[in-house]
Design a protein around this motif. Sequence first.
Motif, PDB file in Angstrom:
ATOM      1  N   UNK A 103      -9.564  12.621 -18.719  1.00  0.00           N
ATOM      2  CA  UNK A 103      -8.976  11.338 -19.108  1.00  0.00           C
ATOM      3  C   UNK A 103      -7.586  11.163 -18.520  1.00  0.00           C
ATOM      4  N   UNK A 104      -6.793  12.222 -18.508  1.00  0.00           N
ATOM      5  CA  UNK A 104      -5.453  12.145 -17.934  1.00  0.00           C
ATOM      6  C   UNK A 104      -5.524  11.891 -16.436  1.00  0.00           C
ATOM      7  N   UNK A 105      -6.487  12.515 -15.776  1.00  0.00           N
ATOM      8  CA  UNK A 105      -6.626  12.296 -14.344  1.00  0.00           C
ATOM      9  C   UNK A 105      -7.118  10.884 -14.051  1.00  0.00           C
ATOM     10  N   UNK A 106      -7.919  10.317 -14.932  1.00  0.00           N
ATOM     11  CA  UNK A 106      -8.395   8.945 -14.732  1.00  0.00           C
ATOM     12  C   UNK A 106      -7.287   7.926 -14.982  1.00  0.00           C
ATOM     13  N   UNK A 107      -6.317   8.266 -15.815  1.00  0.00           N
ATOM     14  CA  UNK A 107      -5.229   7.336 -16.097  1.00  0.00           C
ATOM     15  C   UNK A 107      -4.355   7.106 -14.871  1.00  0.00           C
ATOM     16  N   UNK A 108      -4.284   8.078 -13.987  1.00  0.00           N
ATOM     17  CA  UNK A 108      -3.504   7.924 -12.770  1.00  0.00           C
ATOM     18  C   UNK A 108      -4.466   7.842 -11.588  1.00  0.00           C
ATOM     19  N   UNK A 109      -4.579   6.689 -10.976  1.00  0.00           N
ATOM     20  CA  UNK A 109      -5.457   6.576  -9.814  1.00  0.00           C
ATOM     21  C   UNK A 109      -4.866   7.353  -8.640  1.00  0.00           C
ATOM     22  N   UNK A 110      -5.703   7.692  -7.696  1.00  0.00           N
ATOM     23  CA  UNK A 110      -5.223   8.415  -6.516  1.00  0.00           C
ATOM     24  C   UNK A 110      -4.523   7.415  -5.599  1.00  0.00           C
ATOM     25  N   UNK A 111      -3.228   7.582  -5.470  1.00  0.00           N
ATOM     26  CA  UNK A 111      -2.424   6.644  -4.680  1.00  0.00           C
ATOM     27  C   UNK A 111      -2.795   6.680  -3.203  1.00  0.00           C
ATOM     28  N   UNK A 112      -3.219   7.819  -2.725  1.00  0.00           N
ATOM     29  CA  UNK A 112      -3.626   7.897  -1.315  1.00  0.00           C
ATOM     30  C   UNK A 112      -4.896   7.080  -1.072  1.00  0.00           C
ATOM     31  N   UNK A 113      -5.819   7.109  -2.024  1.00  0.00           N
ATOM     32  CA  UNK A 113      -7.037   6.302  -1.871  1.00  0.00           C
ATOM     33  C   UNK A 113      -6.724   4.813  -1.937  1.00  0.00           C
ATOM     34  N   UNK A 114      -5.806   4.440  -2.796  1.00  0.00           N
ATOM     35  CA  UNK A 114      -5.436   3.026  -2.912  1.00  0.00           C
ATOM     36  C   UNK A 114      -4.852   2.522  -1.602  1.00  0.00           C
ATOM     37  N   UNK A 115      -4.005   3.324  -0.973  1.00  0.00           N
ATOM     38  CA  UNK A 115      -3.383   2.909   0.289  1.00  0.00           C
ATOM     39  C   UNK A 115      -4.229   3.239   1.521  1.00  0.00           C
ATOM     40  N   UNK A 116      -5.406   3.803   1.302  1.00  0.00           N
ATOM     41  CA  UNK A 116      -6.345   4.132   2.389  1.00  0.00           C
ATOM     42  C   UNK A 116      -5.718   5.062   3.429  1.00  0.00           C
ATOM     43  N   UNK A 117      -5.039   6.084   2.956  1.00  0.00           N
ATOM     44  CA  UNK A 117      -4.459   7.065   3.866  1.00  0.00           C
ATOM     45  C   UNK A 117      -4.662   8.457   3.265  1.00  0.00           C
ATOM     46  N   UNK A 118      -4.292   9.470   4.005  1.00  0.00           N
ATOM     47  CA  UNK A 118      -4.479  10.849   3.550  1.00  0.00           C
ATOM     48  C   UNK A 118      -3.129  11.467   3.196  1.00  0.00           C
ATOM     49  N   UNK A 119      -3.140  12.586   2.498  1.00  0.00           N
ATOM     50  CA  UNK A 119      -1.874  13.261   2.183  1.00  0.00           C
ATOM     51  C   UNK A 119      -1.115  13.728   3.426  1.00  0.00           C
ATOM     52  N   UNK A 120      -1.787  13.853   4.547  1.00  0.00           N
ATOM     53  CA  UNK A 120      -1.129  14.273   5.785  1.00  0.00           C
ATOM     54  C   UNK A 120      -0.561  13.101   6.578  1.00  0.00           C
ATOM     55  N   UNK A 121      -0.746  11.893   6.108  1.00  0.00           N
ATOM     56  CA  UNK A 121      -0.268  10.711   6.823  1.00  0.00           C
ATOM     57  C   UNK A 121       1.260  10.682   6.862  1.00  0.00           C
ATOM     58  N   UNK A 122       1.778  10.172   7.968  1.00  0.00           N
ATOM     59  CA  UNK A 122       3.228  10.040   8.091  1.00  0.00           C
ATOM     60  C   UNK A 122       3.688   8.808   7.308  1.00  0.00           C
ATOM     61  N   UNK A 123       4.981   8.680   7.152  1.00  0.00           N
ATOM     62  CA  UNK A 123       5.533   7.526   6.438  1.00  0.00           C
ATOM     63  C   UNK A 123       5.250   6.235   7.209  1.00  0.00           C
ATOM     64  N   UNK A 124       5.252   6.293   8.531  1.00  0.00           N
ATOM     65  CA  UNK A 124       4.928   5.109   9.331  1.00  0.00           C
ATOM     66  C   UNK A 124       3.490   4.657   9.086  1.00  0.00           C
ATOM     67  N   UNK A 125       2.564   5.608   9.029  1.00  0.00           N
ATOM     68  CA  UNK A 125       1.172   5.260   8.766  1.00  0.00           C
ATOM     69  C   UNK A 125       1.003   4.663   7.368  1.00  0.00           C
ATOM     70  N   UNK A 126       1.698   5.241   6.402  1.00  0.00           N
ATOM     71  CA  UNK A 126       1.633   4.729   5.032  1.00  0.00           C
ATOM     72  C   UNK A 126       2.177   3.296   4.994  1.00  0.00           C
ATOM     73  N   UNK A 127       3.279   3.069   5.693  1.00  0.00           N
ATOM     74  CA  UNK A 127       3.876   1.731   5.714  1.00  0.00           C
ATOM     75  C   UNK A 127       2.939   0.719   6.377  1.00  0.00           C
ATOM     76  N   UNK A 128       2.305   1.120   7.479  1.00  0.00           N
ATOM     77  CA  UNK A 128       1.365   0.212   8.147  1.00  0.00           C
ATOM     78  C   UNK A 128       0.189  -0.144   7.247  1.00  0.00           C
ATOM     79  N   UNK A 129      -0.377   0.847   6.573  1.00  0.00           N
ATOM     80  CA  UNK A 129      -1.498   0.590   5.658  1.00  0.00           C
ATOM     81  C   UNK A 129      -1.073  -0.325   4.515  1.00  0.00           C
ATOM     82  N   UNK A 130       0.131  -0.102   4.015  1.00  0.00           N
ATOM     83  CA  UNK A 130       0.641  -0.955   2.944  1.00  0.00           C
ATOM     84  C   UNK A 130       0.783  -2.395   3.419  1.00  0.00           C
ATOM     85  N   UNK A 131       1.310  -2.579   4.613  1.00  0.00           N
ATOM     86  CA  UNK A 131       1.480  -3.938   5.152  1.00  0.00           C
ATOM     87  C   UNK A 131       0.131  -4.649   5.297  1.00  0.00           C
TER      88      UNK A 131
END
Length: 139
Positions: free
Chosen positions: A11-39
């Motif tokens: 239940x605790x894990x379900x309360x926090x969605x996976x932020x990487x899945x929401x932004x469609x990126x991986x934990x190894x993604x750079x900040x530039x890649x994260x920013x592009x996906x967010x845009x």
Amino acid sequence: MNLGTLLDQQNAQKQTPDYYDILRCSPQSSQDQVHREYRLLALQHHPDKSPEGSSSQWDAIREAYEVIGNDLKRAQYDRWRMSKLPLPFKQWVRSQTHAVHWKFDYQRTIQSSQKSWWDDRARIDSSDDVYQRFRNYEI
């Protein structure tokens, strides 16, 4: 580990969605890649840009970017993900920022009933048998 503990953890894990899945990126993604996906996601789901975009999707995307887009918060999130603690991320962050303040009474001093070495210094220096006093732990 009993069944109740496992359910609490899930239940605790379900309360926090996976932020990487929401932004469609991986934990190894750079900040530039994260920013592009967010845009890209912002263009699709922002309430001002897209009339059919739901506010719940936009809120999740914005929350994920606030955490993953910041280096310090991203490091905290990664540490939380690896720990697999049965706490939601926001609650875990609050527990990490709790500070303990100690109050010291600077008026206290250590008092000894014995004289200090400095008080006995003149007497020790004048002694003829300093070596003997040293061997007897008097110095």
